[in-house]
Design a protein around this motif. Structure first.
Motif, mmCIF file in Angstrom:
data_model
loop_
_atom_site.group_PDB
_atom_site.id
_atom_site.type_symbol
_atom_site.label_atom_id
_atom_site.label_comp_id
_atom_site.label_asym_id
_atom_site.label_seq_id
_atom_site.Cartn_x
_atom_site.Cartn_y
_atom_site.Cartn_z
ATOM 1 N N LEU A 60 0.829 -1.209 0.000
ATOM 2 C CA LEU A 60 0.000 0.000 0.000
ATOM 3 C C LEU A 60 0.861 1.256 0.000
ATOM 4 N N LYS A 63 2.125 1.817 -3.500
ATOM 5 C CA LYS A 63 1.079 2.363 -4.369
ATOM 6 C C LYS A 63 0.880 3.848 -4.100
ATOM 7 N N GLN A 64 0.836 4.201 -2.818
ATOM 8 C CA GLN A 64 0.630 5.601 -2.452
ATOM 9 C C GLN A 64 1.804 6.457 -2.913
ATOM 10 N N ARG A 67 1.480 7.109 -6.579
ATOM 11 C CA ARG A 67 0.471 8.142 -6.871
ATOM 12 C C ARG A 67 0.996 9.538 -6.561
ATOM 13 N N VAL A 68 1.695 9.660 -5.451
ATOM 14 C CA VAL A 68 2.236 10.970 -5.073
ATOM 15 C C VAL A 68 3.271 11.428 -6.092
#
Length: 100
Positions: A60, A63-64, A67-68
């Motif tokens: 997770l 993934k974050q 995205r950032v």
């Protein structure tokens, strides 16, 4: 002793008491953490569960992070595009924009 020295001594004593309490809390936390580590090492199911949780959290987090980074890159491209447009406008030129 004068009144000024008494208040200074009292303030020092209060600071010493607060520091002692803080050190005691740290020692209690350290002891508790050590106890948890040793009890979790004895139970293989707890270890497996923790490893699974760590793997999920890392997935997770990755993934974050992706995205950032994508959002930051998008903002950078937009900023560069705006700057490029301003530079062209200063030169009296512009992008061709098709209107629909």
């Amino acid at each position: 002793m004068s009144v000024g020295k008494m208040t200074g001594v009292e303030e020092s004593f209060q600071r010493a008491v607060e520091l002692k309490k803080m050190v005691d809390r740290w020692q209690d936390s350290h002891t508790h953490c050590l106890w948890q580590l040793t009890s979790e090492r004895r139970n293989p199911y707890t270890t497996l569960r923790m490893q699974n949780t760590v793997v999920q959290e890392l997935a997770l987090a990755n993934k974050q992070l992706l995205r950032v980074r994508q959002a930051a890159l998008h903002q950078l491209y937009e900023k560069e595009h705006q700057q490029y447009q301003q530079e062209l406008n200063q030169l009296g030129k512009a992008f061709y924009v098709e209107r629909l």
